[in-house]
Design a protein around this motif. Structure first.
Motif, PDB file in Angstrom:
ATOM      1  N   ARG A  39       0.831  -1.210   0.000  1.00  0.00           N
ATOM      2  CA  ARG A  39       0.000   0.000   0.000  1.00  0.00           C
ATOM      3  C   ARG A  39       0.863   1.257   0.000  1.00  0.00           C
ATOM      4  O   ARG A  39       0.555   2.247  -0.654  1.00  0.00           O
ATOM      5  N   ALA A  40       1.950   1.202   0.754  1.00  0.00           N
ATOM      6  CA  ALA A  40       2.843   2.366   0.824  1.00  0.00           C
ATOM      7  C   ALA A  40       3.427   2.672  -0.558  1.00  0.00           C
ATOM      8  O   ALA A  40       3.456   3.826  -1.009  1.00  0.00           O
ATOM      9  N   ARG A  41       3.876   1.621  -1.259  1.00  0.00           N
ATOM     10  CA  ARG A  41       4.458   1.823  -2.584  1.00  0.00           C
ATOM     11  C   ARG A  41       3.395   2.295  -3.580  1.00  0.00           C
ATOM     12  O   ARG A  41       3.637   3.168  -4.404  1.00  0.00           O
ATOM     13  N   LEU A  42       2.190   1.740  -3.463  1.00  0.00           N
ATOM     14  CA  LEU A  42       1.104   2.159  -4.344  1.00  0.00           C
ATOM     15  C   LEU A  42       0.723   3.621  -4.089  1.00  0.00           C
ATOM     16  O   LEU A  42       0.407   4.361  -5.029  1.00  0.00           O
ATOM     17  N   ALA A  43       0.755   4.046  -2.825  1.00  0.00           N
ATOM     18  CA  ALA A  43       0.455   5.449  -2.506  1.00  0.00           C
ATOM     19  C   ALA A  43       1.467   6.374  -3.173  1.00  0.00           C
ATOM     20  O   ALA A  43       1.128   7.454  -3.683  1.00  0.00           O
ATOM     21  N   LEU A  44       2.731   5.919  -3.188  1.00  0.00           N
ATOM     22  CA  LEU A  44       3.780   6.712  -3.826  1.00  0.00           C
ATOM     23  C   LEU A  44       3.520   6.820  -5.339  1.00  0.00           C
ATOM     24  O   LEU A  44       3.634   7.900  -5.929  1.00  0.00           O
ATOM     25  N   LEU A  45       3.134   5.702  -5.949  1.00  0.00           N
ATOM     26  CA  LEU A  45       2.819   5.723  -7.373  1.00  0.00           C
ATOM     27  C   LEU A  45       1.567   6.554  -7.649  1.00  0.00           C
ATOM     28  O   LEU A  45       1.460   7.204  -8.705  1.00  0.00           O
ATOM     29  N   ALA A  46       0.637   6.564  -6.705  1.00  0.00           N
ATOM     30  CA  ALA A  46      -0.546   7.421  -6.855  1.00  0.00           C
ATOM     31  C   ALA A  46      -0.138   8.890  -6.873  1.00  0.00           C
ATOM     32  O   ALA A  46      -0.751   9.719  -7.571  1.00  0.00           O
TER      33      ALA A  46
END
Length: 474
Positions: A39-46
Protein backbone atom coordinates in the motif's frame (compact mmCIF):
# COMPACT_ATOMS: atom_id res chain seq x y z
CA UNK A 1 -2.34 -10.79 -2.92
CA UNK A 2 -1.69 -7.52 -4.75
CA UNK A 3 1.43 -7.27 -6.88
CA UNK A 4 2.61 -3.64 -7.15
CA UNK A 5 4.33 -4.09 -10.53
CA UNK A 6 1.24 -5.73 -12.09
CA UNK A 7 -1.05 -3.05 -10.69
CA UNK A 8 1.19 -0.27 -11.99
CA UNK A 9 1.30 -1.94 -15.40
CA UNK A 10 -2.54 -1.97 -15.50
CA UNK A 11 -2.68 1.66 -14.38
CA UNK A 12 -0.15 2.76 -17.03
CA UNK A 13 -2.08 0.93 -19.75
CA UNK A 14 -5.24 2.85 -18.79
CA UNK A 15 -3.34 6.16 -18.64
CA UNK A 16 -1.78 5.51 -22.05
CA UNK A 17 -5.29 5.23 -23.46
CA UNK A 18 -6.41 8.41 -21.74
CA UNK A 19 -8.75 6.48 -19.42
CA UNK A 20 -7.96 8.26 -16.17
CA UNK A 21 -11.10 7.07 -14.39
CA UNK A 22 -10.14 3.41 -14.92
CA UNK A 23 -6.55 4.11 -13.86
CA UNK A 24 -7.62 5.62 -10.54
CA UNK A 25 -10.24 2.92 -10.01
CA UNK A 26 -7.62 0.19 -10.47
CA UNK A 27 -5.26 1.98 -8.09
CA UNK A 28 -7.95 2.52 -5.42
CA UNK A 29 -9.09 -1.14 -5.59
CA UNK A 30 -5.51 -2.39 -5.27
CA UNK A 31 -4.81 -0.17 -2.28
CA UNK A 32 -7.88 -1.51 -0.49
CA UNK A 33 -6.67 -5.08 -0.84
CA UNK A 34 -2.91 -4.60 -0.51
CA UNK A 35 -0.91 -5.22 2.63
CA UNK A 36 0.78 -2.31 4.37
CA UNK A 37 4.18 -2.35 2.54
CA UNK A 38 2.52 -2.70 -0.88
CA UNK A 39 0.00 0.00 0.00
CA UNK A 40 2.84 2.37 0.82
CA UNK A 41 4.46 1.82 -2.58
CA UNK A 42 1.10 2.16 -4.34
CA UNK A 43 0.46 5.45 -2.51
CA UNK A 44 3.78 6.71 -3.83
CA UNK A 45 2.82 5.72 -7.37
CA UNK A 46 -0.55 7.42 -6.86
CA UNK A 47 1.43 10.60 -6.15
CA UNK A 48 2.97 10.27 -9.62
CA UNK A 49 -0.54 9.90 -11.08
CA UNK A 50 -1.82 13.01 -9.29
CA UNK A 51 1.22 14.97 -10.53
CA UNK A 52 -0.18 14.60 -14.06
CA UNK A 53 -2.77 17.24 -13.09
CA UNK A 54 -0.08 19.78 -12.15
CA UNK A 55 -0.83 22.70 -9.86
CA UNK A 56 -4.50 21.75 -9.65
CA UNK A 57 -3.58 18.62 -7.65
CA UNK A 58 -1.15 19.97 -5.03
CA UNK A 59 -3.33 18.73 -2.16
CA UNK A 60 -3.68 15.27 -3.73
CA UNK A 61 0.08 14.93 -4.36
CA UNK A 62 0.79 15.98 -0.77
CA UNK A 63 -1.83 13.58 0.56
CA UNK A 64 -0.41 10.64 -1.40
CA UNK A 65 3.13 11.33 -0.14
CA UNK A 66 1.87 11.72 3.42
CA UNK A 67 0.08 8.37 3.20
CA UNK A 68 3.16 6.68 1.73
CA UNK A 69 5.51 7.80 4.51
CA UNK A 70 2.92 7.05 7.21
CA UNK A 71 2.54 3.48 5.96
CA UNK A 72 6.29 3.02 5.50
CA UNK A 73 8.62 5.65 7.06
CA UNK A 74 11.56 4.11 5.16
CA UNK A 75 10.13 5.58 1.95
CA UNK A 76 11.32 9.03 3.05
CA UNK A 77 14.68 8.15 1.50
CA UNK A 78 13.24 6.50 -1.63
CA UNK A 79 14.30 8.35 -4.85
CA UNK A 80 10.73 8.51 -6.18
CA UNK A 81 9.47 9.96 -2.88
CA UNK A 82 12.26 12.57 -2.85
CA UNK A 83 11.66 13.44 -6.51
CA UNK A 84 7.92 13.90 -5.96
CA UNK A 85 8.59 15.98 -2.84
CA UNK A 86 10.96 18.17 -4.86
CA UNK A 87 8.31 18.57 -7.60
CA UNK A 88 5.67 19.47 -5.00
CA UNK A 89 8.04 22.04 -3.46
CA UNK A 90 8.85 23.52 -6.85
CA UNK A 91 5.15 23.81 -7.73
CA UNK A 92 4.59 25.58 -4.40
CA UNK A 93 7.69 27.78 -4.12
CA UNK A 94 9.06 28.08 -7.68
CA UNK A 95 12.76 28.96 -7.90
CA UNK A 96 12.90 29.18 -4.10
CA UNK A 97 12.43 25.41 -3.76
CA UNK A 98 15.27 23.10 -2.82
CA UNK A 99 16.37 21.07 -5.87
CA UNK A 100 16.27 17.26 -5.82
CA UNK A 101 19.49 15.72 -4.46
CA UNK A 102 22.07 14.44 -6.92
CA UNK A 103 21.41 10.88 -5.75
CA UNK A 104 17.83 11.25 -6.99
CA UNK A 105 18.98 12.63 -10.36
CA UNK A 106 21.24 9.58 -10.74
CA UNK A 107 18.70 7.05 -9.40
CA UNK A 108 18.19 3.81 -11.37
CA UNK A 109 14.41 4.39 -11.35
CA UNK A 110 13.51 6.36 -14.54
CA UNK A 111 10.20 7.47 -12.96
CA UNK A 112 12.15 9.15 -10.14
CA UNK A 113 14.47 10.86 -12.65
CA UNK A 114 11.44 12.07 -14.65
CA UNK A 115 9.88 13.77 -11.62
CA UNK A 116 13.30 15.18 -10.63
CA UNK A 117 13.49 16.74 -14.09
CA UNK A 118 10.01 18.22 -13.63
CA UNK A 119 11.11 19.68 -10.29
CA UNK A 120 14.18 21.32 -11.84
CA UNK A 121 12.20 22.78 -14.75
CA UNK A 122 9.56 24.16 -12.37
CA UNK A 123 12.30 25.70 -10.19
CA UNK A 124 13.66 27.66 -13.20
CA UNK A 125 16.69 25.40 -13.62
CA UNK A 126 16.18 24.43 -17.27
CA UNK A 127 19.76 23.45 -18.05
CA UNK A 128 19.93 21.15 -15.01
CA UNK A 129 16.63 19.61 -16.12
CA UNK A 130 18.04 18.90 -19.57
CA UNK A 131 21.24 17.46 -18.09
CA UNK A 132 19.19 14.70 -16.45
CA UNK A 133 19.35 11.47 -18.46
CA UNK A 134 15.81 10.16 -18.95
CA UNK A 135 15.45 7.94 -22.05
CA UNK A 136 11.92 8.12 -23.38
CA UNK A 137 11.75 4.34 -23.94
CA UNK A 138 12.39 3.71 -20.22
CA UNK A 139 9.22 5.57 -19.19
CA UNK A 140 5.61 4.37 -19.25
CA UNK A 141 3.89 5.35 -22.49
CA UNK A 142 1.75 8.08 -20.88
CA UNK A 143 4.89 9.94 -19.77
CA UNK A 144 6.84 9.84 -23.04
CA UNK A 145 5.11 12.77 -24.69
CA UNK A 146 5.16 14.62 -21.37
CA UNK A 147 8.94 14.13 -21.21
CA UNK A 148 9.31 15.79 -24.62
CA UNK A 149 7.00 18.60 -23.51
CA UNK A 150 9.10 19.27 -20.40
CA UNK A 151 12.28 19.20 -22.50
CA UNK A 152 10.69 21.63 -24.96
CA UNK A 153 9.76 23.95 -22.09
CA UNK A 154 13.33 23.84 -20.75
CA UNK A 155 14.79 24.69 -24.17
CA UNK A 156 12.25 27.50 -24.49
CA UNK A 157 13.36 28.93 -21.12
CA UNK A 158 16.93 28.90 -22.45
CA UNK A 159 15.87 30.77 -25.59
CA UNK A 160 16.54 27.71 -27.79
CA UNK A 161 13.33 28.05 -29.76
CA UNK A 162 14.18 25.82 -32.72
CA UNK A 163 14.92 22.88 -30.40
CA UNK A 164 11.68 23.54 -28.52
CA UNK A 165 9.65 23.57 -31.76
CA UNK A 166 11.03 20.15 -32.73
CA UNK A 167 10.39 18.68 -29.28
CA UNK A 168 6.78 19.91 -29.25
CA UNK A 169 6.36 18.28 -32.67
CA UNK A 170 7.67 15.01 -31.22
CA UNK A 171 5.41 15.37 -28.17
CA UNK A 172 2.45 15.82 -30.52
CA UNK A 173 3.47 12.70 -32.45
CA UNK A 174 3.66 10.65 -29.21
CA UNK A 175 0.31 11.86 -27.84
CA UNK A 176 -3.29 11.75 -29.03
CA UNK A 177 -6.60 13.56 -28.71
CA UNK A 178 -6.62 16.80 -26.76
CA UNK A 179 -3.07 16.27 -25.52
CA UNK A 180 -1.91 16.23 -29.12
CA UNK A 181 -3.94 19.36 -29.89
CA UNK A 182 -2.31 21.22 -26.99
CA UNK A 183 1.20 20.16 -28.08
CA UNK A 184 0.49 21.34 -31.63
CA UNK A 185 -0.71 24.67 -30.25
CA UNK A 186 2.46 25.02 -28.17
CA UNK A 187 4.44 24.35 -31.34
CA UNK A 188 2.37 26.93 -33.25
CA UNK A 189 2.99 29.58 -30.57
CA UNK A 190 6.75 29.16 -30.94
CA UNK A 191 6.55 29.12 -34.74
CA UNK A 192 4.79 32.49 -34.53
CA UNK A 193 7.63 33.79 -32.36
CA UNK A 194 10.05 32.55 -35.01
CA UNK A 195 8.21 34.48 -37.72
CA UNK A 196 6.79 31.38 -39.43
CA UNK A 197 3.02 32.05 -39.65
CA UNK A 198 2.48 29.54 -42.46
CA UNK A 199 4.01 26.71 -40.41
CA UNK A 200 2.05 27.85 -37.35
CA UNK A 201 -1.14 27.81 -39.39
CA UNK A 202 -0.39 24.26 -40.55
CA UNK A 203 0.06 23.08 -36.94
CA UNK A 204 -3.21 24.76 -35.95
CA UNK A 205 -4.98 23.07 -38.85
CA UNK A 206 -3.87 19.72 -37.42
CA UNK A 207 -4.97 20.64 -33.91
CA UNK A 208 -8.54 21.81 -34.56
CA UNK A 209 -10.09 18.44 -35.65
CA UNK A 210 -8.78 16.84 -32.44
CA UNK A 211 -11.29 18.77 -30.31
CA UNK A 212 -14.36 16.67 -29.41
CA UNK A 213 -17.65 17.87 -30.83
CA UNK A 214 -19.35 17.40 -27.46
CA UNK A 215 -16.95 17.44 -24.49
CA UNK A 216 -18.22 16.00 -21.22
CA UNK A 217 -19.29 18.49 -18.52
CA UNK A 218 -16.03 17.75 -16.67
CA UNK A 219 -13.98 18.55 -19.78
CA UNK A 220 -15.99 21.54 -20.98
CA UNK A 221 -14.14 24.33 -19.16
CA UNK A 222 -10.64 23.06 -20.01
CA UNK A 223 -11.58 22.41 -23.63
CA UNK A 224 -13.20 25.84 -23.88
CA UNK A 225 -10.03 27.58 -22.65
CA UNK A 226 -7.83 25.48 -24.95
CA UNK A 227 -10.10 26.41 -27.84
CA UNK A 228 -9.81 30.08 -26.86
CA UNK A 229 -6.03 29.65 -27.13
CA UNK A 230 -6.45 28.03 -30.55
CA UNK A 231 -8.45 31.06 -31.81
CA UNK A 232 -5.92 33.45 -30.23
CA UNK A 233 -3.04 31.74 -32.07
CA UNK A 234 -5.00 31.55 -35.32
CA UNK A 235 -5.66 35.30 -35.07
CA UNK A 236 -1.92 35.97 -34.79
CA UNK A 237 -1.14 33.70 -37.73
CA UNK A 238 -3.77 35.34 -39.94
CA UNK A 239 -2.64 38.82 -38.93
CA UNK A 240 0.95 37.96 -39.85
CA UNK A 241 -0.28 36.54 -43.16
CA UNK A 242 -1.98 39.84 -44.01
CA UNK A 243 -5.56 38.75 -43.23
CA UNK A 244 -6.70 41.26 -40.54
CA UNK A 245 -10.44 40.77 -41.15
CA UNK A 246 -10.19 37.00 -40.60
CA UNK A 247 -7.92 37.65 -37.61
CA UNK A 248 -10.57 39.97 -36.16
CA UNK A 249 -13.17 37.18 -36.28
CA UNK A 250 -10.74 34.80 -34.56
CA UNK A 251 -9.74 37.14 -31.74
CA UNK A 252 -13.38 38.01 -31.02
CA UNK A 253 -14.15 34.29 -30.69
CA UNK A 254 -11.12 33.85 -28.41
CA UNK A 255 -12.44 36.65 -26.17
CA UNK A 256 -15.94 35.11 -26.15
CA UNK A 257 -14.63 31.69 -25.14
CA UNK A 258 -12.45 33.22 -22.41
CA UNK A 259 -15.42 35.08 -20.96
CA UNK A 260 -17.54 31.92 -21.07
CA UNK A 261 -15.01 29.53 -19.52
CA UNK A 262 -12.57 31.67 -17.55
CA UNK A 263 -11.23 35.20 -17.20
CA UNK A 264 -10.09 37.77 -19.78
CA UNK A 265 -6.37 37.49 -20.56
CA UNK A 266 -3.64 39.96 -21.36
CA UNK A 267 -2.65 38.10 -24.53
CA UNK A 268 -6.09 38.17 -26.14
CA UNK A 269 -6.54 41.88 -25.35
CA UNK A 270 -3.09 42.69 -26.80
CA UNK A 271 -3.68 40.79 -30.04
CA UNK A 272 -7.13 42.36 -30.36
CA UNK A 273 -5.45 45.76 -30.19
CA UNK A 274 -2.94 44.75 -32.86
CA UNK A 275 -5.72 43.50 -35.15
CA UNK A 276 -7.74 46.70 -34.68
CA UNK A 277 -4.62 48.75 -35.46
CA UNK A 278 -4.22 46.92 -38.76
CA UNK A 279 -7.89 47.56 -39.53
CA UNK A 280 -7.36 51.30 -38.95
CA UNK A 281 -9.64 51.36 -35.88
CA UNK A 282 -7.18 53.27 -33.72
CA UNK A 283 -9.53 54.41 -30.95
CA UNK A 284 -10.80 50.86 -30.37
CA UNK A 285 -7.21 49.58 -30.51
CA UNK A 286 -6.28 52.06 -27.79
CA UNK A 287 -9.04 50.67 -25.53
CA UNK A 288 -7.84 47.10 -26.17
CA UNK A 289 -4.21 47.98 -25.37
CA UNK A 290 -5.30 49.73 -22.17
CA UNK A 291 -7.21 46.58 -21.20
CA UNK A 292 -4.08 44.55 -21.91
CA UNK A 293 -2.05 46.88 -19.68
CA UNK A 294 -4.60 46.49 -16.87
CA UNK A 295 -4.35 42.69 -17.14
CA UNK A 296 -0.56 42.55 -17.61
CA UNK A 297 1.92 41.02 -15.20
CA UNK A 298 5.13 42.89 -14.43
CA UNK A 299 6.83 40.95 -17.23
CA UNK A 300 4.10 41.83 -19.73
CA UNK A 301 3.72 45.52 -18.86
CA UNK A 302 6.50 46.80 -21.17
CA UNK A 303 4.90 45.08 -24.16
CA UNK A 304 1.51 46.63 -23.40
CA UNK A 305 3.02 50.08 -22.79
CA UNK A 306 4.96 49.87 -26.08
CA UNK A 307 1.79 48.99 -28.02
CA UNK A 308 -0.07 51.80 -26.23
CA UNK A 309 2.67 54.27 -27.11
CA UNK A 310 2.54 53.34 -30.80
CA UNK A 311 -1.27 53.48 -30.81
CA UNK A 312 -1.18 56.97 -29.28
CA UNK A 313 1.35 58.01 -31.94
CA UNK A 314 -1.03 56.73 -34.63
CA UNK A 315 -3.67 59.01 -33.10
CA UNK A 316 -1.16 61.89 -33.18
CA UNK A 317 -0.98 62.20 -29.38
CA UNK A 318 2.81 62.36 -29.02
CA UNK A 319 2.91 63.72 -25.44
CA UNK A 320 0.91 60.78 -24.05
CA UNK A 321 2.76 58.37 -26.35
CA UNK A 322 6.12 59.54 -25.06
CA UNK A 323 5.05 58.97 -21.46
CA UNK A 324 4.19 55.33 -22.19
CA UNK A 325 7.37 54.80 -24.21
CA UNK A 326 9.60 56.32 -21.52
CA UNK A 327 8.18 53.78 -19.06
CA UNK A 328 9.39 51.01 -21.38
CA UNK A 329 12.87 52.54 -21.70
CA UNK A 330 13.22 52.01 -17.94
CA UNK A 331 12.92 48.22 -18.47
CA UNK A 332 16.47 47.09 -19.42
CA UNK A 333 15.35 43.49 -20.14
CA UNK A 334 12.76 44.51 -22.75
CA UNK A 335 13.96 43.00 -26.05
CA UNK A 336 12.74 45.82 -28.33
CA UNK A 337 14.38 48.84 -26.72
CA UNK A 338 15.93 50.10 -30.02
CA UNK A 339 12.43 50.20 -31.56
CA UNK A 340 11.12 52.04 -28.49
CA UNK A 341 13.93 54.58 -28.87
CA UNK A 342 12.94 55.08 -32.52
CA UNK A 343 9.32 55.63 -31.44
CA UNK A 344 10.48 58.19 -28.86
CA UNK A 345 12.38 59.91 -31.69
CA UNK A 346 9.11 60.02 -33.68
CA UNK A 347 7.38 61.63 -30.68
CA UNK A 348 10.09 64.28 -30.44
CA UNK A 349 9.86 64.94 -34.18
CA UNK A 350 6.11 65.50 -33.97
CA UNK A 351 6.66 67.82 -31.02
CA UNK A 352 9.05 69.91 -33.15
CA UNK A 353 12.12 68.86 -31.16
CA UNK A 354 14.26 68.10 -34.21
CA UNK A 355 17.65 67.86 -32.53
CA UNK A 356 16.35 65.47 -29.85
CA UNK A 357 14.55 63.45 -32.52
CA UNK A 358 17.70 63.17 -34.63
CA UNK A 359 19.86 62.11 -31.67
CA UNK A 360 17.38 59.43 -30.49
CA UNK A 361 16.90 58.15 -34.05
CA UNK A 362 20.66 57.90 -34.63
CA UNK A 363 21.01 55.91 -31.40
CA UNK A 364 18.12 53.65 -32.44
CA UNK A 365 19.69 53.11 -35.87
CA UNK A 366 23.04 52.20 -34.28
CA UNK A 367 21.25 49.71 -32.02
CA UNK A 368 19.51 47.95 -34.92
CA UNK A 369 16.08 49.61 -35.31
CA UNK A 370 16.90 50.38 -38.93
CA UNK A 371 13.45 50.94 -40.43
CA UNK A 372 11.70 53.16 -37.83
CA UNK A 373 14.88 55.12 -37.09
CA UNK A 374 15.54 55.75 -40.81
CA UNK A 375 11.99 57.04 -41.32
CA UNK A 376 12.48 59.61 -38.55
CA UNK A 377 15.91 60.60 -39.86
CA UNK A 378 14.40 61.05 -43.32
CA UNK A 379 11.74 63.37 -41.90
CA UNK A 380 14.32 65.39 -39.96
CA UNK A 381 16.56 65.68 -43.04
CA UNK A 382 13.60 66.92 -45.09
CA UNK A 383 12.81 69.59 -42.50
CA UNK A 384 16.42 70.77 -42.77
CA UNK A 385 16.06 70.58 -46.58
CA UNK A 386 18.90 68.04 -46.76
CA UNK A 387 17.31 66.24 -49.70
CA UNK A 388 20.16 63.90 -50.63
CA UNK A 389 20.44 62.74 -47.04
CA UNK A 390 16.67 62.24 -46.79
CA UNK A 391 16.73 60.16 -49.96
CA UNK A 392 19.49 58.00 -48.49
CA UNK A 393 17.40 57.27 -45.39
CA UNK A 394 14.28 56.39 -47.38
CA UNK A 395 16.35 54.18 -49.68
CA UNK A 396 17.55 52.26 -46.60
CA UNK A 397 13.94 51.67 -45.55
CA UNK A 398 13.02 50.38 -49.02
CA UNK A 399 15.93 47.91 -48.89
CA UNK A 400 15.19 46.67 -45.36
CA UNK A 401 11.37 46.70 -45.10
CA UNK A 402 9.14 43.87 -46.23
CA UNK A 403 7.71 44.59 -49.70
CA UNK A 404 4.17 46.04 -49.57
CA UNK A 405 4.47 46.74 -45.83
CA UNK A 406 3.34 50.14 -44.57
CA UNK A 407 6.92 51.31 -44.02
CA UNK A 408 8.00 50.15 -47.49
CA UNK A 409 5.09 52.01 -49.12
CA UNK A 410 5.79 55.16 -47.08
CA UNK A 411 9.46 55.10 -48.08
CA UNK A 412 8.58 54.80 -51.78
CA UNK A 413 6.10 57.68 -51.45
CA UNK A 414 8.64 59.88 -49.69
CA UNK A 415 11.46 58.97 -52.09
CA UNK A 416 9.26 60.01 -55.02
CA UNK A 417 8.40 63.29 -53.33
CA UNK A 418 12.03 64.07 -52.49
CA UNK A 419 13.05 63.44 -56.10
CA UNK A 420 10.27 65.77 -57.26
CA UNK A 421 11.62 68.50 -54.93
CA UNK A 422 15.07 67.91 -56.45
CA UNK A 423 13.63 68.48 -59.92
CA UNK A 424 13.67 64.85 -61.04
CA UNK A 425 17.45 64.46 -61.59
CA UNK A 426 16.82 60.74 -62.24
CA UNK A 427 13.30 60.54 -63.72
CA UNK A 428 13.50 56.76 -64.26
CA UNK A 429 14.18 56.20 -60.56
CA UNK A 430 11.42 58.62 -59.58
CA UNK A 431 9.04 56.86 -61.97
CA UNK A 432 9.90 53.47 -60.43
CA UNK A 433 9.33 54.71 -56.87
CA UNK A 434 6.02 56.32 -57.83
CA UNK A 435 4.85 53.19 -59.62
CA UNK A 436 5.68 50.95 -56.63
CA UNK A 437 3.93 53.30 -54.24
CA UNK A 438 0.82 53.71 -56.44
CA UNK A 439 0.34 49.94 -56.64
CA UNK A 440 -0.33 49.90 -52.89
CA UNK A 441 -1.91 53.34 -52.37
CA UNK A 442 -5.74 53.44 -52.52
CA UNK A 443 -7.41 56.16 -54.59
CA UNK A 444 -8.99 57.59 -51.42
CA UNK A 445 -5.51 58.32 -50.03
CA UNK A 446 -4.27 61.92 -50.47
CA UNK A 447 -0.99 60.48 -51.72
CA UNK A 448 -2.66 58.90 -54.76
CA UNK A 449 -3.10 62.15 -56.69
CA UNK A 450 0.34 63.43 -55.73
CA UNK A 451 1.99 60.21 -56.89
CA UNK A 452 0.12 60.30 -60.21
CA UNK A 453 1.37 63.85 -60.80
CA UNK A 454 4.94 62.80 -60.04
CA UNK A 455 4.56 59.74 -62.28
CA UNK A 456 3.36 61.86 -65.23
CA UNK A 457 6.18 64.40 -64.81
CA UNK A 458 8.82 61.68 -64.54
CA UNK A 459 7.35 59.93 -67.59
CA UNK A 460 7.40 63.17 -69.60
CA UNK A 461 11.04 63.81 -68.67
CA UNK A 462 11.97 60.26 -69.65
CA UNK A 463 10.25 60.79 -73.03
CA UNK A 464 12.08 64.09 -73.54
CA UNK A 465 15.44 62.50 -72.81
CA UNK A 466 14.62 59.61 -75.11
CA UNK A 467 13.60 62.00 -77.95
CA UNK A 468 16.62 64.23 -77.48
CA UNK A 469 18.88 61.24 -77.56
CA UNK A 470 17.26 60.11 -80.80
CA UNK A 471 17.85 63.48 -82.55
CA UNK A 472 21.49 63.48 -81.46
CA UNK A 473 21.98 60.06 -83.04
CA UNK A 474 20.47 61.24 -86.31
Amino acid sequence: MIDVATTWQQVCAALAGGDYDTAFTVMAAAMQEARRPERARLALLAGSMHALYGDAALAEIGGALREARTLDPALRTDPLYLALMAELEARTHGDGAAPPPQAVRDAPDPLARFHAMCALALADKPQEALDLHVPSADLPEHLRWRLRSWEADAHEQLGQTAEAVNLYAEAAHLSSGMNRAVMLQEQAALLLQEGQPDAANAALNQARPLYPARPTPAEEEEHGLNLATWHYLRAQAQLNLGQPDAAHDMIREAARLEAQHGDPSYGVALVRGQVLTHLGQQEQALVAFQTALNLATETDRPYANHELGVALLDLDRPVEAREKLEAVLNEPEYPYLPEVLADVAECDYRLGRLQEAQLAAEQALAQGAVIPASLVLGSVALDYFQLDEALEHYGRVIREAAPASRDWITAHQMATDVMAQQGFPDPAAAYAHAQQALTHTPESDDWHGTLQDHLRKAEALMAQKGGSGGRMLN
